[in-house]
Structure formats: C-alpha cells, structure tokens
Design a protein around this motif. Structure first.
Motif, short mmCIF file in Angstrom:
data_model
loop_
_atom_site.label_atom_id
_atom_site.label_comp_id
_atom_site.label_asym_id
_atom_site.label_seq_id
_atom_site.Cartn_x
_atom_site.Cartn_y
_atom_site.Cartn_z
N ASP A 57 -33.62 6.05 -36.23
CA ASP A 57 -34.16 5.94 -37.59
C ASP A 57 -35.46 6.70 -37.76
OD1 ASP A 57 -32.08 4.35 -38.36
OD2 ASP A 57 -33.14 2.46 -37.98
N SER A 58 -35.81 7.52 -36.79
CA SER A 58 -37.08 8.23 -36.82
C SER A 58 -36.87 9.74 -36.88
CB SER A 58 -37.90 7.92 -35.56
OG SER A 58 -38.13 6.54 -35.45
N VAL A 59 -37.87 10.42 -37.37
CA VAL A 59 -37.89 11.87 -37.35
C VAL A 59 -39.06 12.30 -36.47
CG1 VAL A 59 -38.16 13.96 -38.72
CG2 VAL A 59 -36.89 12.02 -39.65
N VAL A 60 -38.75 13.13 -35.48
CA VAL A 60 -39.75 13.56 -34.53
C VAL A 60 -40.07 15.02 -34.78
CG1 VAL A 60 -40.27 13.84 -32.07
CG2 VAL A 60 -38.85 11.91 -32.84
N ALA A 61 -41.34 15.34 -34.88
CA ALA A 61 -41.76 16.72 -35.09
C ALA A 61 -41.49 17.54 -33.83
CB ALA A 61 -43.24 16.77 -35.43
N VAL A 62 -41.16 18.79 -34.05
CA VAL A 62 -40.95 19.71 -32.93
C VAL A 62 -42.31 20.00 -32.31
CG1 VAL A 62 -40.18 22.05 -32.36
CG2 VAL A 62 -38.92 20.70 -34.05
N PRO A 63 -42.40 20.02 -30.98
CA PRO A 63 -43.68 20.29 -30.34
C PRO A 63 -44.28 21.63 -30.80
CG PRO A 63 -42.06 19.58 -28.72
CD PRO A 63 -41.32 19.77 -30.02
N ALA A 64 -45.62 21.66 -30.82
CA ALA A 64 -46.33 22.85 -31.28
C ALA A 64 -45.94 24.09 -30.49
CB ALA A 64 -47.83 22.62 -31.20
N SER A 65 -45.66 23.95 -29.20
CA SER A 65 -45.29 25.11 -28.38
C SER A 65 -43.97 25.72 -28.86
CB SER A 65 -45.19 24.73 -26.90
OG SER A 65 -44.19 23.73 -26.72
N ILE A 66 -43.03 24.87 -29.25
CA ILE A 66 -41.75 25.37 -29.74
C ILE A 66 -41.92 25.98 -31.13
CG2 ILE A 66 -39.42 24.70 -30.47
CD1 ILE A 66 -39.43 22.71 -28.13
N GLN A 67 -42.75 25.36 -31.96
CA GLN A 67 -43.03 25.93 -33.27
C GLN A 67 -43.65 27.32 -33.12
OE1 GLN A 67 -45.21 23.36 -35.96
NE2 GLN A 67 -44.16 21.56 -35.16
N ARG A 68 -44.54 27.45 -32.17
CA ARG A 68 -45.20 28.75 -31.92
C ARG A 68 -44.17 29.78 -31.47
NH1 ARG A 68 -49.08 32.16 -33.17
NH2 ARG A 68 -49.81 33.36 -31.41
N GLU A 69 -43.24 29.38 -30.59
CA GLU A 69 -42.18 30.28 -30.13
C GLU A 69 -41.32 30.74 -31.29
OE1 GLU A 69 -39.79 28.85 -26.86
OE2 GLU A 69 -41.56 28.05 -25.86
N GLN A 70 -40.98 29.82 -32.19
CA GLN A 70 -40.15 30.18 -33.34
C GLN A 70 -40.89 31.17 -34.24
OE1 GLN A 70 -39.37 26.17 -34.75
NE2 GLN A 70 -37.25 26.30 -34.03
N PHE A 71 -42.18 30.95 -34.43
CA PHE A 71 -42.98 31.86 -35.24
C PHE A 71 -43.03 33.25 -34.60
CE2 PHE A 71 -47.19 33.79 -36.02
CZ PHE A 71 -47.06 34.03 -37.38
N LEU A 72 -43.28 33.30 -33.30
CA LEU A 72 -43.36 34.60 -32.61
C LEU A 72 -42.01 35.32 -32.64
CD1 LEU A 72 -45.61 33.61 -29.56
CD2 LEU A 72 -46.26 34.93 -31.60
N GLU A 73 -40.93 34.58 -32.49
CA GLU A 73 -39.59 35.18 -32.57
C GLU A 73 -39.34 35.74 -33.97
OE1 GLU A 73 -35.78 36.55 -31.85
OE2 GLU A 73 -37.31 35.95 -30.40
N ALA A 74 -39.75 35.01 -34.99
CA ALA A 74 -39.59 35.48 -36.37
C ALA A 74 -40.40 36.76 -36.58
CB ALA A 74 -40.04 34.40 -37.35
N TYR A 87 -38.26 31.56 -41.61
CA TYR A 87 -37.92 30.77 -40.43
C TYR A 87 -38.20 29.31 -40.73
CZ TYR A 87 -42.87 30.23 -39.17
OH TYR A 87 -44.18 29.90 -39.17
N SER A 88 -37.45 28.45 -40.09
CA SER A 88 -37.66 27.03 -40.34
C SER A 88 -37.93 26.32 -39.03
CB SER A 88 -36.45 26.41 -41.05
OG SER A 88 -35.31 26.51 -40.24
N VAL A 89 -38.86 25.41 -39.09
CA VAL A 89 -39.17 24.55 -37.96
C VAL A 89 -38.53 23.21 -38.27
CG1 VAL A 89 -41.01 23.47 -36.61
CG2 VAL A 89 -41.33 25.76 -37.55
N ALA A 90 -37.42 22.96 -37.63
CA ALA A 90 -36.66 21.76 -37.91
C ALA A 90 -37.24 20.56 -37.16
CB ALA A 90 -35.20 21.96 -37.51
N ALA A 91 -37.21 19.42 -37.82
CA ALA A 91 -37.57 18.18 -37.16
C ALA A 91 -36.32 17.62 -36.49
CB ALA A 91 -38.11 17.19 -38.18
N VAL A 92 -36.51 16.79 -35.50
CA VAL A 92 -35.39 16.21 -34.77
C VAL A 92 -35.26 14.75 -35.17
CG1 VAL A 92 -34.48 15.68 -32.48
CG2 VAL A 92 -35.80 17.78 -32.84
N ALA A 93 -34.05 14.36 -35.58
CA ALA A 93 -33.81 12.96 -35.94
C ALA A 93 -33.37 12.19 -34.70
CB ALA A 93 -32.74 12.88 -37.02
#
Length: 143
Positions: free
Chosen positions: A50-67, A41-47
């Motif tokens: 000119d900046s890259v914003v990290a995905v919030p920890a709650s969404i990263q956690r959801e992606q991990f649980l879904e995986a 699974y990949s946790v994509a950053a949002v562009a």
C-alpha cells in the motif's frame, strides 16, 4: 500544407530515430520551419503493497545521465539544421509532450509508434496513443 513549428518526441529508440529523420526531412523542405526535439524521461516510483517508494537518488541520477546521452545523439543529427533545438524534461512522457506542444504553439507533433517495451506498453498505454487522445495538434505517427 507546411508546418512552421514542429515538435518531435525522441527517446533514442528506433521508432523515435525514424520520427526524427522524418521531421528533419520536413524541415529541409520548409527551411522557415522550426524543429524542437523533446526528450522526456520519467523517474518512476515503485509501489510496494500500500506504499509508494521513491527511486533512490543514484538511480534517478543514472536515468538523467542516460537521457542526456540519448539526447546528445539527436543533437548531433540536428546540428546542421539552423532552426533546430533540443529540450530535456522530466515527467510523464505523453502528458509532457502534449503540454509542451500546447505551451509552445507547435503546429505538428511527430512521434514513433512505440517508445516502450511490449509489456510496459500493454500495462501503461503507449505514448503515441496518449498523445493522439489528448492533443489538438496534428500528430504524425511514424512506423
């Protein structure tokens, strides 16, 4: 020709389900073979501009649980195969599959022909195409 250390890429989509089915059939014909189901699974950053914003920890956690949940389905399927295991990794799917296969001496990689939606596949390139271009291991692409 028999394969002894088979790696199947799995993401829960129908092509990967078919790839897993094919891998299980192969292992049943060659009982000495080892089967590894790899879910990346990949946790994509949002562009943004000119900046890259990290995905919030709650969404990263959801992606991990879904995986984890998707991988549990594969684990239930391979439960009857003695030499089968599953692995969950975070990273770029294509790169991670190629690296894992090399590090673990897999002699066959099996993937579904599509793992992304059509737009994402067009923009980013498909996992199966990436693996084909970057691995020295035989690759079986299941349609």
């Amino acid at each position: 020709m028999s394969f002894h250390n088979i790696l199947v890429a799995y993401d829960g989509g129908m092509p990967s389900v078919k790839a897993l089915d094919k891998a299980m059939d192969m292992v049943r014909h060659y009982p000495e073979s080892k089967l590894t189901v790899l879910y990346v699974y990949s946790v994509a950053a949002v562009a943004v501009a000119d900046s890259v914003v990290a995905v919030p920890a709650s969404i990263q956690r959801e992606q991990f649980l879904e995986a984890q949940e998707q991988l549990k389905q594969a684990e239930a399927q391979i439960a009857s195969i003695p030499n089968a295991t599953s692995v969950l990794l975070e990273g770029s799917p294509g790169e991670t599959i190629v690296r894992y296969a090399k590090q673990h001496d897999n002699d066959l990689i099996i993937v579904g022909n599509r793992g992304f939606g059509p737009l994402r596949e067009f923009v980013m390139g498909s996992v199966s195409h990436y693996v084909l271009q970057h691995t020295d291991v035989p690759l079986l692409v299941i349609k």
